[in-house]
Design an enzyme around this catalytic site. Structure first.
Site, mmCIF file in Angstrom:
data_model
loop_
_atom_site.group_PDB
_atom_site.id
_atom_site.type_symbol
_atom_site.label_atom_id
_atom_site.label_comp_id
_atom_site.label_asym_id
_atom_site.label_seq_id
_atom_site.Cartn_x
_atom_site.Cartn_y
_atom_site.Cartn_z
ATOM 1 C CG ASP A 194 -6.717 32.591 -30.249
ATOM 2 O OD1 ASP A 194 -6.137 31.981 -31.172
ATOM 3 O OD2 ASP A 194 -7.579 32.059 -29.524
ATOM 4 C CD GLU A 462 -13.623 26.619 -32.513
ATOM 5 O OE1 GLU A 462 -13.569 27.855 -32.451
ATOM 6 O OE2 GLU A 462 -12.941 25.870 -31.769
ATOM 7 C CD GLU A 558 -9.887 23.594 -32.163
ATOM 8 O OE1 GLU A 558 -9.998 24.431 -31.240
ATOM 9 O OE2 GLU A 558 -10.066 23.869 -33.357
#
Ligand SMILES: *[C@@H]1O[C@H](CO)[C@@H](O)[C@H](O)[C@H]1NC(C)=O
Ligand SMILES: *[C@@H]1O[C@H](CO)[C@@H](O)[C@H](O)[C@H]1NC(C)=O
Ligand SMILES: *[C@@H]1O[C@H](CO)[C@@H](O)[C@H](O)[C@H]1NC(C)=O
Ligand SMILES: *[C@@H]1O[C@H](CO)[C@@H](O)[C@H](O)[C@H]1NC(C)=O
Ligand SMILES: *[C@@H]1O[C@H](CO)[C@@H](O)[C@H](O)[C@H]1NC(C)=O
Ligand SMILES: *[C@@H]1O[C@H](CO)[C@@H](O)[C@H](O)[C@H]1NC(C)=O
Ligand SMILES: *[C@@H]1O[C@H](CO)[C@@H](O)[C@H](O)[C@H]1NC(C)=O
Ligand SMILES: *[C@@H]1O[C@H](CO)[C@@H](O)[C@H](O)[C@H]1NC(C)=O
Length: 896
Positions: A194, A462, A558
């Protein structure tokens, strides 16, 4: 076996045996290929196909415009690297001759003089191929044929023998990316992310050499000091990994020398071991008196001493040496019950001291892996150090960095949270894949474990959340995917790490609930639970300047917001300023985060008044406002986390001990979460980080009508001064504080301490801002200072806006650059003095084409005159700088 030091002495090496022969193969190669197999160009090694094509002028700048799409054909074809080299009689007389590739990206077939000698399938593995039987004295040829990684990934995903899909098969369309990257052991972000473009490179991205030997050579040294709190010595398990080629057993002597502060300690022992798969691991334990070495500390807690450990292997026919620089520190990831009975703690303890982790997440240093080998990384570490950072998370979608990166981290006191390279996806677990992963883990952990900066190994980024939150529609087959998850990270990777470093800290994922996730079978119901482990937090719709928006976790690993790079940076990617509008086709192209451009505008407009989109300065304002939005949001969020150090709320949330923002750096010019853009320019966030990570801060939050003020102090020692907090109220149009409330405070190294609570309506009324609170909030703001008795400044000034800035009656200050002067021409330092006649917000100095950094920028100016330094990256004259520098601020008439 514990090694007994013989004495302090100078190591004298037996001059009898011959050394290992090493011959570099780096430099100019050729690469042939292309869609029509007609291209032949020079290619530098270490290197990659995109670099070679650009350097030869075959293609243009891939970072310009839509270069990632224009040049996608590069990744779809096969390419062959080749070169010639000379072999001496001496080399050919060696029992074994290996060609060693530090990095092959990714699927290669290596041939010497036309004979295939080996293949590769993992960018993160070091490959050794025995080429002795193919060599001849004199000229020889080596070729490395790369198959397209894109085609190979697709073939693996579509293999009819696959039992089920491994999602996600493709990235979302906004990434303009390539499918099936989770099938291959290549930098996961090379197929787009991204924040970055797809460049599906191939190439020889690491150093390459030929090694000739008769008995063995030292392939890895692993030395990881340990200490029990009561011991007055360090225990250093040392493993020497010898590569012996195809032979049954190897015997010899290992000499060890360690340069301590008291001199060189040496010792020596003999071994005789059988060889298993070309390899022998010789181990011993060194004992080092604590009095002979200084402890290694994270930045902000002490100094960073490292000591040279030299190992010499001597056998009948051989002598080889290798060195590591080790640091003496203990690390523990503490997860234990808290007094409140809710959840578990989650924090790093280094040398028995709880550390508040402050830092960021690093994406790849360059999207072309070969370029990260040669970049000068020292300024990046200086930047982190100057921002008081002590931890950097090397994120799982990138690459394990070059050794030099970790040496700089050792020297800067930047603790490395090292992910294994798995991110945001599910992964295969067939036998071939797992074998491939095991090679990678062995290589990377052996290579990096001796660095004192490497404090934790984490299985992935993640992927626990991927399963628990059903990102890819896997709930129906949850058990299948969960079993694969446990197999890969818990059953395969973890034991491989512990085999090399028995006392390593291993965390399966991030975010995770840590021990609580383990209890729940390694995938917790909610891996982002604020009472356990770490959290990742992103929210692009709530108020990004309100502390209530943010969670109160044990550790924020994060969190981030996007902003735009500067105009000068954008002009390296496009020629048209219209392309920089948030609604342009180009911005849509470069914005990979779904909905990102609209979110950015909305987040800005929630706080500030953007100029009319038709106005002449709209693009300039949008870039500046986006950087303000990001910097201020990250400041408020980070200070919120720091304010929960050693403190919990009624739900048991808090005791926060880490704040690592997303993201440190960039790999192209785009709207992204970075603090430093692709050209190395600092966004406002990077300047703010220097303040919000300062060891001592004063911060506050306005909830309901109360302004709660906190002071935080990190480090090993409290300052030896009496400390007071000062809360002032200013009107926007005046540089004189209206009231000032002083509160004596006792700082605490282990907790955030309340300074005072102020009833805001009363304070504003007393200050003369008005008795109607709603109106008073628009006219005034709070200013916070942390001072000693002599009014010396202990922490950065801070400020709290009681009302959204777009609703405030802001002043229209006349902000001017008064002077630019030389401070130190040799060091390229200048000073810039800015004046104002009213409160000026987010005062932003810009030197445009003249690159460098200010000592402070984006500040709120309540002093009539303020001087900051500018340090230029390269030589510049005073006149050039004077001509370049400009200043702007939030109420700059240019934006009206
Ligand atoms: C390959 O050949 C085709 C057809 O001749 C041509 O159009 C194309 O430009 C060639 N591509 C390259 C990269 O040389
Ligand atoms: C890249 O592709 C775009 C869109 O197809 C095209 O307009 C542009 O000319 C191409 N640029 C180069 C350098 O080939
Ligand atoms: C590329 O190499 C692979 C494996 O070596 C081969 O199967 C494939 O046909 C080649 N592709 C092209 C376009 O030459
Ligand atoms: C090493 O051990 C092997 C097997 O135990 C033995 O045969 C050999 O002589 C030993 N070599 C040396 C140099 O001690
Ligand atoms: C679950 O896996 C089976 C094969 O094991 C497959 O047929 C089915 O489509 C999968 N279901 C989902 C929802 O992915
Ligand atoms: C190292 O690990 C071993 C095995 O888990 C443990 O017994 C020992 O206490 C650890 N030592 C230190 C100093 O952490
Ligand atoms: C504080 O005072 C103590 C005792 O006088 C001294 O040892 C220490 O170095 C001082 N610390 C600082 C930060 O000045
Ligand atoms: C500017 O640099 C000089 C020389 O390094 C230093 O003495 C001074 O404190 C600096 N000033 C600021 C505002 O950083």
């Amino acid at each position: 076996m514990v090694l007994i030091w013989t004495k302090f002495s100078v190591l004298i090496l037996a001059g009898l045996a011959n050394g290992v022969i090493r011959q570099g193969l780096n430099g100019q190669w050729k690469v042939t290929g292309g869609p029509n197999k007609t291209l032949t160009i020079d290619a530098y090694v270490p290197g990659g196909i995109f670099s070679a094509l650009m350097e030869s002028g075959t293609i243009g700048d891939i970072f310009y415009g839509t270069g990632d799409s224009n040049y996608s054909w590069v990744g779809l074809t096969n390419w062959t690297y080749s070169t010639t080299f000379t072999v001496s009689e001496e080399l050919l007389n060696s029992r074994v001759v290996l060609v060693v590739f530090e990095g092959l990206d990714t699927f290669a077939t290596v041939s010497v003089n036309g004979h295939e000698v080996g293949t590769s399938e993992n960018m993160f593995v070091r490959y050794n191929f025995n080429i002795r039987d193919q060599l001849q004295v004199g000229a020889n040829e080596i070729s490395v044929q790369f198959a397209s990684a894109v085609a190979t990934a697709e073939a693996l995903a579509k293999d009819p023998s696959n039992e089920y899909v491994i999602p996600p098969e493709c990235p979302v369309p906004e990434y303009k990316g390539i499918c099936y990257v989770n099938r291959i052991r290549k930098q996961q972000a090379s197929f787009a992310w991204d924040w970055g473009p797809a460049f599906a490179s191939v190439g020889i991205w690491g150093l390459t050499e030929i090694i000739g030997f008769d008995d063995a050579f030292i392939e890895y040294l692993v030395a990881t000091p340990l200490k029990n709190p009561d011991d007055d010595f360090w225990t250093v398990p040392l493993s020497v990994y010898l590569n012996a080629g195809e032979i049954a057993a190897i015997s010899g002597t290992i000499d060890v020398s360690l340069e301590t502060e008291k001199g060189v300690r040496t010792s020596s022992f003999k071994f005789n071991e059988t060889v298993d798969e070309f390899e022998v691991k010789v181990t011993t334990t060194l004992l080092v008196p604590s009095s002979e070495v200084s402890t290694w500390w994270p930045n902000g807690y002490g100094t960073q001493s490292t000591y040279k450990l030299l190992v010499t292997f001597v056998s009948e026919h051989e002598r080889d040496q290798s060195t590591v620089h080790i640091g003496f520190r203990t690390v523990e990831l503490v997860q234990e019950k808290l007094g409140t009975g809710q959840g578990l703690s989650f924090y790093y303890k280094v040398n028995q001291v709880p550390i508040f982790a402050k830092g960021a997440n690093a994406i790849p240093i360059n999207i072309l892996p070969e370029r990260s080998q040669s970049l000068n990384l020292a300024p990046l570490f200086e930047t982190m150090k100057s921002a008081h950072m002590n931890m950097l998370r090397v994120w799982g979608g990138g690459v394990y960095n070059v050794d030099y990166f970790y040496s700089l981290a050792d020297d800067a006191g930047i603790m490395i949270w090292q992910d294994f390279m798995f991110a945001c996806a599910l992964y295969p677990t067939d036998d071939a894949y797992l074998k491939n992963v095991v090679k990678e883990v062995k290589h990377q952990v052996r290579r990096l474990a001796s660095h004192p900066s490497v404090v934790i190994w984490a299985g992935n980024n993640e992927n626990e959340a991927v399963l628990a939150q059903d990102w890819y529609d896997t709930m129906d087959n949850f058990t299948i995917y969960k079993n694969d998850y446990v197999k890969l990270y818990v059953d395969v990777i973890r034991p491989e790490v512990l085999k090399i470093v028995p006392n390593a800290t291993y965390l399966t994922s991030s975010p995770t609930n840590g021990l609580e996730s383990d209890q729940e079978g390694y995938v917790a119901q909610n891996p982002g639970d604020s009472l356990y482990g770490d959290v990742h937090f992103y929210d692009y719709t709530s108020d990004s300047w309100a502390p209530e928006t943010f969670p109160i976790p044990r550790f924020a690993s994060e969190y981030g917001y996007q902003s735009m790079p500067s105009i000068e940076s954008w002009l390296t990617a496009t020629a048209s300023l219209d392309d920089l509008r948030p609604d342009s086709a180009f911005m849509d192209y470069r914005q990979h985060h779904p909905g990102g451009n609209d979110q950015n505008v909305d987040l800005i407009e929630l706080q500030m008044q953007l100029p009319d989109p038709e106005s002449e300065n709209y693009v300039k304002a949008f870039i500046y406002f986006s950087q303000i939005l990001q910097a201020q949001a990250m400041k408020i969020q980070t200070e919120h986390y720091r304010s929960f150090k050693g403190r919990v709320n009624e739900k048991g949330e808090g005791n926060t001990m880490g704040a690592l923002y997303w993201q440190l750096n960039d790999v192209w010019v785009a709207p992204t979460w970075s603090g430093i853009d692709f050209t190395g320019r600092w966004k406002m966030l990077q300047y703010f980080a220097k303040d919000f990570f300062n060891p001592m801060i004063i911060t506050g939050r306005l909830t309901d009508d109360n302004l709660e003020v906190y002071a935080i102090c990190d480090g090993l020692e409290l300052p030896n001064v009496t400390v007071k907090g000062l809360v002032q109220v200013y009107k926007w149009e005046s540089l004189e504080p209206l009231i000032a409330v002083e509160s004596p405070i006792s700082l605490d190294l282990y907790k955030s301490v309340p300074v005072t609570t102020i009833h805001a309506p009363t304070a504003l009324q007393t200050a003369g801002c008005g008795s109607d609170y709603a109106e008073a909030k628009k006219k005034c703001f709070f200013h916070l200072r942390l001072l000693d008795q002599g009014n010396n400044i202990l922490a950065p000034f801070n400020y709290i806006f009681p009302e959204k800035l777009k609703n405030c009656a802001l002043a229209k200050p006349a902000v001017k650059i008064e002077s630019v002067e030389i401070v130190d021409l040799y060091k390229k330092i200048f000073s810039v003095t800015v004046s104002t006649d009213a409160v000026a917000l987010f005062v932003w100095l810009d030197t445009h084409e003249v690159k460098g950094v200010f000592s402070e920028n984006g500040f709120l100016q309540v002093l009539p005159s303020k001087t900051v330094n500018f340090t230029a990256d390269s030589r510049v004259t005073l006149e050039e700088l004077q001509a370049a520098v400009t200043v702007t601020h939030l109420s700059d008439p240019a934006y009206l």
